[in-house]
Design a protein around this motif. Structure first.
Motif, PDB file in Angstrom:
ATOM      1  N   ARG A  34      34.828  71.312 -75.939  1.00 36.39           N
ATOM      2  CA  ARG A  34      36.074  70.633 -75.577  1.00 36.39           C
ATOM      3  C   ARG A  34      35.811  69.220 -75.043  1.00 36.39           C
ATOM      4  NH1 ARG A  34      36.152  75.797 -74.941  1.00 36.39           N
ATOM      5  NH2 ARG A  34      34.774  75.701 -73.135  1.00 36.39           N
ATOM      6  N   TRP A  35      36.750  68.315 -75.371  1.00 43.78           N
ATOM      7  CA  TRP A  35      36.706  66.939 -74.895  1.00 43.78           C
ATOM      8  C   TRP A  35      38.073  66.532 -74.351  1.00 43.78           C
ATOM      9  CZ3 TRP A  35      33.915  68.695 -78.908  1.00 43.78           C
ATOM     10  CH2 TRP A  35      32.574  68.308 -79.017  1.00 43.78           C
ATOM     11  N   ARG A  36      38.064  65.699 -73.342  1.00 47.86           N
ATOM     12  CA  ARG A  36      39.279  65.061 -72.840  1.00 47.86           C
ATOM     13  C   ARG A  36      39.255  63.612 -73.306  1.00 47.86           C
ATOM     14  NH1 ARG A  36      40.280  61.887 -68.265  1.00 47.86           N
ATOM     15  NH2 ARG A  36      42.476  61.894 -67.594  1.00 47.86           N
ATOM     16  N   VAL A  37      40.371  63.167 -73.921  1.00 52.14           N
ATOM     17  CA  VAL A  37      40.484  61.795 -74.417  1.00 52.14           C
ATOM     18  C   VAL A  37      41.701  61.157 -73.744  1.00 52.14           C
ATOM     19  CG1 VAL A  37      40.684  60.303 -76.431  1.00 52.14           C
ATOM     20  CG2 VAL A  37      39.520  62.515 -76.631  1.00 52.14           C
ATOM     21  N   ALA A  38      41.497  60.024 -73.089  1.00 48.84           N
ATOM     22  CA  ALA A  38      42.585  59.388 -72.336  1.00 48.84           C
ATOM     23  C   ALA A  38      42.476  57.877 -72.473  1.00 48.84           C
ATOM     24  CB  ALA A  38      42.516  59.796 -70.863  1.00 48.84           C
ATOM     25  N   GLY A  39      43.498  57.191 -71.993  1.00 53.66           N
ATOM     26  CA  GLY A  39      43.500  55.732 -72.046  1.00 53.66           C
ATOM     27  C   GLY A  39      44.722  55.218 -72.772  1.00 53.66           C
TER      28      GLY A  39
END
Length: 338
Positions: A34-39
Motif C-alpha cells: 500500500r501507498w499513500r499519495v497526496a499533494g
C-alpha cells in the motif's frame, strides 16, 4: 514472459470453503502492498499513470486500474481509493515491485508526495453471506450500510491508527470486504471478527475463490508480456476509453477502436482425478493445435477443478479443450465470457 513452469493446483480447505459458503471467513491478506499519495497534483499525477479515470473517483469511492509500459503491457494492477486529502493505492506484492519503480521514476515530489505504508498497515478480508453482519457486530457498524457499498467504495472504520478503511471488494463471487487497519491493530481486529462468528482461514481458500471467479492476479495470470485487453481488464472496469493521456494509452486505444487482441484470459472448469497444474499447455482437440496455457489452477470442494487460462480469441465457449503436461492430459471446459 509469463512463467508457464508447472505449478501444482491450489487446494481449498473444506471447512473454510463451507464457512465461506454458509457464513463468513476472515483472511489476513499479507500479499498486498500500500501507498499513500497526496499533494496538490496527486489526482493529476495518478491519472497520468493508470488506465482508469481517477478524476471521476470521489472521496469514499475507488476504482480498479492498471499501470502499463509505453507499449501497453501490464506492469501492475491497482486499487485506488480516494479519501479527503489523499489517495490510498494498493496492489499485490508481486505487482508492487513495478508500481514502486513507476512512482520513483515518474512522480515529481513537488507535485505529489508518496510514501509506502505497507509495514505500518494490514489488510484483513472478511467474505461470505454474513460478512456485513459479522463486521457490523465486531466493529459496531451498520450492516445495511456495508451491504450497500459499491465495488471499491469504502467507509471509515472507528479504530485508531492512520489507515482505517473498510473496502467492498469484487474479487470473489461472494460478499467480501477488506479492512485496511494499522498493523498494531491486526490481532485485535481479527479477534473481534472471529468472536463475532468469522472463521479464521488461509489465503489459499481466498485464492481458490478468486480463480473460480476469474479475477486475474499479476505475476500469475498476467505480467509485463500481457496487453491490458489480453488480461480482460476492460471487462473488469479498469480501463477508461475517454480520459486524457496516460502511459500505454496509444496501444490500448488502437486495440479498442481499430482491432482486437489475439488471446485473452478466460475462466475454465475441469473434473476427474487429474489436477491440471498451472503452466499446462492447452490444445484444441478438433485441430490438434496449441491454443493457450493454464495460468492459475485450483481444486474447490464446491466447483471441482477451476482455472484461469490464456486462450486464443477464436476459441469460443462452450468448448472442451485438452490440457497436457508431463505426459498427462485432462479435459478443460471453457466458460462463457463474464
Amino acid at each position: 514472459m509469463t512463467d508457464t513452469t508447472l505449478h501444482p493446483a491450489i487446494r481449498a480447505d473444506a471447512r473454510e470453503e463451507a464457512a465461506l459458503r454458509d457464513a463468513a471467513i476472515v483472511v489476513e491478506r499479507t500479499d498486498r502492498r500500500r501507498w499513500r499519495v497526496a499533494g496538490p497534483k496527486a489526482m493529476d499525477v495518478l491519472n497520468g499513470l493508470v488506465t482508469n479515470d481517477v478524476t471521476r473517483v470521489a472521496p469514499g469511492s475507488g476504482c480498479y486500474a492498471a499501470a502499463l509500459t509505453p507499449k501497453g503491457k501490464v506492469v501492475a494492477d491497482l486499487r485506488i481509493f480516494a479519501r479527503e486529502g489523499d489517495y490510498l493505492v494498493d496492489t499485490s506484492a508481486a505487482a508492487g515491485v513495478g508500481w514502486a519503480e513507476i512512482l520513483r521514476k515518474y512522480v515529481n515530489p513537488r507535485l505529489a508526495k508518496y510514501e509506502e505504508i505497507t509495514d505500518a498497515t494490514a489488510d484483513i478480508a472478511v467474505a461470505g453471506p454474513t460478512a456485513a453482519e459479522i463486521i457490523g457486530t465486531a466493529l459496531d457498524l451498520d450492516a445495511g450500510t456495508l451491504s450497500g457499498l459499491a465495488p471499491h467504495a469504502h467507509a471509515e472504520l472507528p479504530l485508531g491508527g492512520t489507515t482505517r478503511l473498510l473496502v467492498r471488494t469484487p474479487e470473489i463471487a461472494a460478499p467480501a470486504y477488506d479492512l485496511l487497519v494499522a498493523a498494531e491493530e491486526t490481532a485485535r481486529v481479527i479477534a473481534l471478527l472471529t468472536q463475532a462468528g468469522g472463521l479464521l482461514s488461509s489465503l489459499a481458500t481466498w485464492e481458490v475463490r478468486r480463480i473460480a471467479a476469474g479475477w486475474p492476479a499479476w505475476g500469475t495470470d498476467m505480467d509485463e508480456s500481457t496487453l491490458a485487453q489480453e488480461a480482460s481488464l476492460d471487462a473488469r472496469g479498469a480501463i477508461s476509453y475517454d480520459k486524457g493521456c496516460y502511459t500505454g494509452q496509444e496501444t490500448v486505444a488502437r486495440v479498442h477502436f481499430r482491432g482486437h487482441v489475439n488471446r485473452y484470459l478466460r475462466g475454465a472448469r475441469y473434473s476427474g482425478d487429474a489436477e491440471i497444474p498451472r503452466g499446462a499447455e492447452i490444445f484444441d482437440p478438433s485441430t490438434g493445435k496449441s491454443v493457450g496455457d493454464v495460468r492459475s489452477s485450483a481444486i474447490s470442494g464446491r466447483d471441482g477443478g477451476v482455472a484461469i487460462a490464456m486462450v486464443r480469441r477464436e476459441i469460443t465457449a462452450p468448448a472442451t479443450l485438452r490440457a497436457e503436461w508431463n505426459g498427462a492430459a485432462a479435459d478443460l471446459s471453457l466458460l462463457p465470457e463474464s
